[in-house]
Design a protein around this motif. Structure first.
Motif, mmCIF file in Angstrom:
data_model
loop_
_atom_site.group_PDB
_atom_site.id
_atom_site.type_symbol
_atom_site.label_atom_id
_atom_site.label_comp_id
_atom_site.label_asym_id
_atom_site.label_seq_id
_atom_site.Cartn_x
_atom_site.Cartn_y
_atom_site.Cartn_z
ATOM 1 N N ASP A 164 5.413 6.656 -10.082
ATOM 2 C CA ASP A 164 5.496 5.761 -11.107
ATOM 3 C C ASP A 164 5.876 5.345 -11.895
ATOM 4 O O ASP A 164 7.131 4.215 -12.521
ATOM 5 C CB ASP A 164 3.851 6.059 -11.858
ATOM 6 N N GLY A 165 7.245 6.789 -12.318
ATOM 7 C CA GLY A 165 8.399 6.750 -13.127
ATOM 8 C C GLY A 165 9.377 6.369 -12.003
ATOM 9 O O GLY A 165 10.999 6.328 -12.647
ATOM 10 N N ALA A 184 1.014 -1.211 0.101
ATOM 11 C CA ALA A 184 -0.486 -0.094 -0.084
ATOM 12 C C ALA A 184 0.574 1.162 -0.035
ATOM 13 O O ALA A 184 0.546 1.939 0.125
ATOM 14 C CB ALA A 184 -0.931 -0.115 1.116
ATOM 15 N N SER A 185 2.258 0.906 0.035
ATOM 16 C CA SER A 185 2.750 1.919 0.270
ATOM 17 C C SER A 185 2.850 3.649 -1.085
ATOM 18 O O SER A 185 2.471 4.651 -0.664
ATOM 19 C CB SER A 185 4.540 1.884 0.964
ATOM 20 N N PRO A 186 3.013 2.787 -2.226
ATOM 21 C CA PRO A 186 3.112 3.822 -3.453
ATOM 22 C C PRO A 186 1.634 4.193 -3.041
ATOM 23 O O PRO A 186 1.885 6.126 -3.316
ATOM 24 C CB PRO A 186 2.938 2.748 -4.741
ATOM 25 N N GLY A 187 0.210 4.571 -2.894
ATOM 26 C CA GLY A 187 -0.450 4.952 -2.859
ATOM 27 C C GLY A 187 -0.734 6.209 -1.983
ATOM 28 O O GLY A 187 -0.851 7.481 -1.582
ATOM 29 N N TYR A 208 15.539 1.101 -7.472
ATOM 30 C CA TYR A 208 16.969 1.445 -7.142
ATOM 31 C C TYR A 208 17.240 2.855 -7.588
ATOM 32 O O TYR A 208 18.022 3.317 -7.889
ATOM 33 C CB TYR A 208 17.879 1.148 -7.350
ATOM 34 N N ALA A 209 15.875 3.842 -7.223
ATOM 35 C CA ALA A 209 16.273 4.902 -7.729
ATOM 36 C C ALA A 209 15.476 5.872 -6.867
ATOM 37 O O ALA A 209 15.243 5.548 -5.850
ATOM 38 C CB ALA A 209 15.375 4.915 -9.381
ATOM 39 N N GLY A 210 16.192 7.192 -7.315
ATOM 40 C CA GLY A 210 15.829 8.612 -5.928
ATOM 41 C C GLY A 210 15.679 9.833 -6.734
ATOM 42 O O GLY A 210 16.416 10.181 -7.283
#
Length: 372
Positions: A169-170, A155-158, A174-176
């Motif tokens: 979404d993009g 549920a963390s993205p929401g 392993y990106a920041g």
């Protein structure tokens, strides 16, 4: 305050107000659990959990020679990381022994953020500072500049999306990217140590409490709960993720740990440990070292770090981490075992638990893999 008293994070008052059981971890007073560690673990697997990870060690490496310095100091190819991306890597001694495993974020062309384990932060800082000699780069201790919150689980993205207009979404694994969360400036990283999708948020310590409360409120309807270090350990164990001091030590090279893939011999120039690691790689080809495997108990007794793994009356390995698995409903362990006994399903393998040989099933890691 004496130097032996543990440090407190910017969220210390919040943890105490929530009734957390606190523990000294790597010189920090940290929440072990708030209630049931099993419930916290299950929340991360099914909904979401909120962690305070402000004990981690942030080190800034900046300047025109930052990439060259990190390529020399670490085993990975950090010059090849694009700005906005992160890389899992290691810092080794000249003899190839692992000093720590790290996540390195390339924030800009000449700006990196190195995140070390809490217990090793000073060791990593000292090593990077020493290895910076002759490079046009600055190594800066930024441990006091950041609080680190993590929201982990399906549920963390929401939850995070409701508090930011950053392009989640993009944002790849392993990106920041820099952004604003609940009005707070943050480095938003899609990284974590639980085996679930999730985010780590690097913020000014002065903003930590505001962000914690905003995430708590935004996640309430989704089932978000505060989580301590205890469930973090069982989550990472199920996900087969190594813990420094258990699966990784100065007595092991990345090749001994089955993580030789992080060593990038193809990068230009020398790096600390290159010669020793080349020997370790060749040795591993000729004579496979002990292999890190998963063990699942047939009974109920929990194996602990240091317990011998046995087969046919002989010691064939050693447990590095063990705990009850809330997801599998049985005790599990990671262990280094002789290559001859490392294949999944190898018969006759057990763990010596205080003189009794308890039967265990050898399995490939990880124990748990999330559904994409």
């Amino acid at each position: 305050m004496s130097s032996t008293e543990p440090r407190r994070t910017a969220l210390d008052a919040v943890h105490r107000a929530l009734g957390a059981t606190m523990t000294d971890f790597a010189g920090w007073d940290m929440p072990l659990r708030y209630g049931s560690e099993r419930d916290e673990h299950r929340a991360v697997r099914t909904t979401a959990g909120l962690f305070d990870l402000s004990h981690m060690g942030e080190i800034a490496v900046t300047g025109p020679g930052a990439a060259a310095l990190l390529d020399h100091a670490l085993v990975g190819n950090l010059g090849g990381v694009k700005p906005g991306r992160a890389r899992y890597t290691m810092i080794c001694r000249a003899d190839g022994g692992i000093l720590d495993d790290l996540i390195v974020y390339r924030l800009a062309e000449t700006e990196y953020l190195v995140v070390a384990n809490a217990a090793n932060a000073q060791v990593v800082l000292d090593a990077l500072t020493e290895r910076a000699a002759g490079f046009d780069a600055e190594v800066r201790d930024d441990r006091d500049a950041y609080a680190l919150l993590a929201v982990q689980g399906p549920a963390s993205p929401g939850i995070l999306a409701s508090l930011t207009d950053a392009d989640l979404d993009g944002l790849k694994y392993y990106a920041g990217l820099p952004g604003t969360v609940a009005g707070v400036s943050a480095l938003i990283a899609r990284t974590g140590y639980t085996g679930e999708d999730g985010f780590e948020l690097f913020v000014d310590p002065a903003d930590a409490e505001k962000l914690w409360q905003a995430l708590t409120e935004a996640g309430a309807s989704a089932g978000l709960v505060p989580c301590g270090l205890s469930c973090r350990d069982t989550l990472r164990l199920e996900a087969g993720m190594p813990l420094y001091g258990h699966e990784l030590t100065t007595g092991l090279t990345p090749f001994d740990a089955g993580l030789g893939r992080v060593v990038k011999f193809e990068k230009e120039g020398d790096f600390v440990g290159r010669a020793a690691l080349a020997e370790a790689a060749a040795r591993a080809e000729q004579n496979p070292p002990r292999v890190l495997v998963g063990l699942i108990a047939e009974g109920r007794r929990v194996p602990r770090a240091g317990y011998p793994v046995v087969a046919g009356g002989e010691v064939i390995g050693e447990v590095t981490s063990g705990a009850p698995s809330p997801t599998l409903g049985r005790p599990i362990a990671m262990a280094y075992v002789d290559a001859a006994h490392a294949a999944p399903g190898t018969p006759g393998v057990g763990v010596d638990i205080r003189g009794t040989h308890e039967p265990y099933e050898v399995v490939a890691l990880p124990f748990y893999r999330r559904q994409k």
